[in-house]
Design a protein around this motif. Sequence first.
Motif, PDB file in Angstrom:
ATOM      1  N   VAL A  65       0.598  -1.064  -0.386  1.00 32.75           N
ATOM      2  CA  VAL A  65       0.195   0.108   0.045  1.00 32.75           C
ATOM      3  C   VAL A  65       0.600   1.015   0.351  1.00 32.75           C
ATOM      4  N   LEU A  66       2.048   1.411   0.966  1.00 33.04           N
ATOM      5  CA  LEU A  66       2.930   2.221   1.219  1.00 33.04           C
ATOM      6  C   LEU A  66       3.336   3.026  -0.405  1.00 33.04           C
ATOM      7  N   ILE A  68       2.402   2.126  -3.676  1.00 33.75           N
ATOM      8  CA  ILE A  68       1.377   2.044  -4.042  1.00 33.75           C
ATOM      9  C   ILE A  68       0.539   3.674  -4.082  1.00 33.75           C
ATOM     10  N   TYR A  69      -0.007   4.012  -2.964  1.00 32.24           N
ATOM     11  CA  TYR A  69       0.313   5.391  -2.452  1.00 32.24           C
ATOM     12  C   TYR A  69       0.746   6.157  -1.412  1.00 32.24           C
ATOM     13  N   LEU A  70       2.463   6.539  -1.843  1.00 30.96           N
ATOM     14  CA  LEU A  70       3.172   6.445  -1.281  1.00 30.96           C
ATOM     15  C   LEU A  70       4.374   7.076  -2.560  1.00 30.96           C
ATOM     16  N   TYR A  72       5.692   5.350  -5.004  1.00 33.11           N
ATOM     17  CA  TYR A  72       5.043   5.770  -6.806  1.00 33.11           C
ATOM     18  C   TYR A  72       4.707   7.070  -7.016  1.00 33.11           C
ATOM     19  N   PRO A  73       3.516   7.807  -6.281  1.00 32.00           N
ATOM     20  CA  PRO A  73       3.204   9.227  -6.674  1.00 32.00           C
ATOM     21  C   PRO A  73       4.638  10.279  -6.193  1.00 32.00           C
ATOM     22  N   GLU A  76       6.224   9.937  -9.799  1.00 34.49           N
ATOM     23  CA  GLU A  76       4.894   9.992 -10.835  1.00 34.49           C
ATOM     24  C   GLU A  76       4.968  11.970 -10.554  1.00 34.49           C
ATOM     25  N   SER A  77       5.345  12.045  -9.215  1.00 35.13           N
ATOM     26  CA  SER A  77       5.409  13.851  -9.509  1.00 35.13           C
ATOM     27  C   SER A  77       6.519  15.044 -10.201  1.00 35.13           C
TER      28      SER A  77
END
Length: 336
Positions: A65-66, A68-70, A72-73, A76-77
Motif C-alpha cells: 500500500v505504501l 502504491i500510494y506513497l 509511486y506518487p 510520478e509527481s
Amino acid sequence: MEQLAGALVTVVIGVLGCAAYFFGSNFLLDAAFPSRGRDPLTAARNMRRANAIRPWLFLGPALLVLGIYLVYPVFESLRLSLHDRSGRNFVGLSNYVWMVNNPGFRESMFNNMLWLLFVPALSTFLGLVIAALTDRIWWGNIAKSLIFMPMAISFVGASVIWKFIYDYRAAGSEQIGILNAIVVYFGGEPQAWITIPFWNNFFLMIILVWIQTGFAMVILSAALRGIPDETIEAAVIDGANGFQIFFKIMIPQIWGTIAVVWTTITILVLKVFDIVLAMTNGQWNTQVLANLMFDWMFRGGGDFGRGAAIAMVIMVLVIPIMVWNIRRASAEMEGR
C-alpha cells in the motif's frame, strides 16, 4: 442513511478481511513449514524459516500500500513537474522557473512562513501551559477533554464553526457572528475579518491553533507526569518558586517532547489546505502552497506540470523535518 450503512459495511468487511488474512496466512505458513510430527532437526529448521517469513507476511500488505500510494506518487509527481500541462511533453525546469517568478507562488510562500512562525509556536505554548495548569486542579481531566475535543472535528468542520464566529453583516444589521456581535456591543463597527489583508491570515491560523492545542496538551501532559517527583521535591527544598521549577526544572526535562510536538505541527502546517479552501479559497491574499497546488492541478483546465512542481516544493520542505524527527526518535531509543 445509505452513506452510513455503506461506511459500516466497509468497516466490517475491512476488519473481517484483516482477521481472515492474519489467520489464513499463519495457517498456510505453518502448513508449508510444519514442525509437529517432525524430527527435532527438521522441526527446528522449519520453525526458523517460518519465523523469518512471518514478519514479512504482516508487513507485506502495508509495504504494498505504501508503495502504491506513497512511493509511486512521489516519482510520478517528479516526472509530471518536468512536463507540460498535459503531462506528455517534456519541458525540463520550465515549471520551476515559472514558479519562482510567479507572484501567486511568492504570496503562498510568504503566507506559509507566517503559518510556520505562528501556529506551531502558539499551539505548543498553549498546550504546555494548559497541561501544567490542568494537572493542578481537580477538574483538570474535564478541562482536558473539552480542549482536546476539537481534534475530533475535521478541518472543514472546524472552518464552518469559525465561519459563524467571523460572520459579517452590514452595519445596522443583526450580527450573528460572535466576534462582530462583541465589537458592536462595545460600540465598534462590524468588520469582514477574513477579507482584511495580512491579518486575515492570522484569523485562519487561529482555527488550526484551536485544533492542535489539544494534541500538544495531551502529549506534553504525559511528558510532565513522567518527570520524577524527587526532582521537583529537591527544587522545592532548595527554595525554588513555581516559575523557576517550571522553566528551569520541568521544561529542560521534556525538551525532547516539546521539539517533537513542535515539528509534528510544523509538518501539518506545511500541508495546510482544508481551512484555507473552506474559509477563503485563497482569496484576499490568503493563498498557501497546498491550495495553490490544488488550483493549478485541478482547476482552470488543470496544469499537471505546474501543480506537480508546487507539490515537489512542499515535499522538499517537509522531508528535512521528518528526517530530523526520525533521527531524534532513533537516538532516544538507542539511549534507552
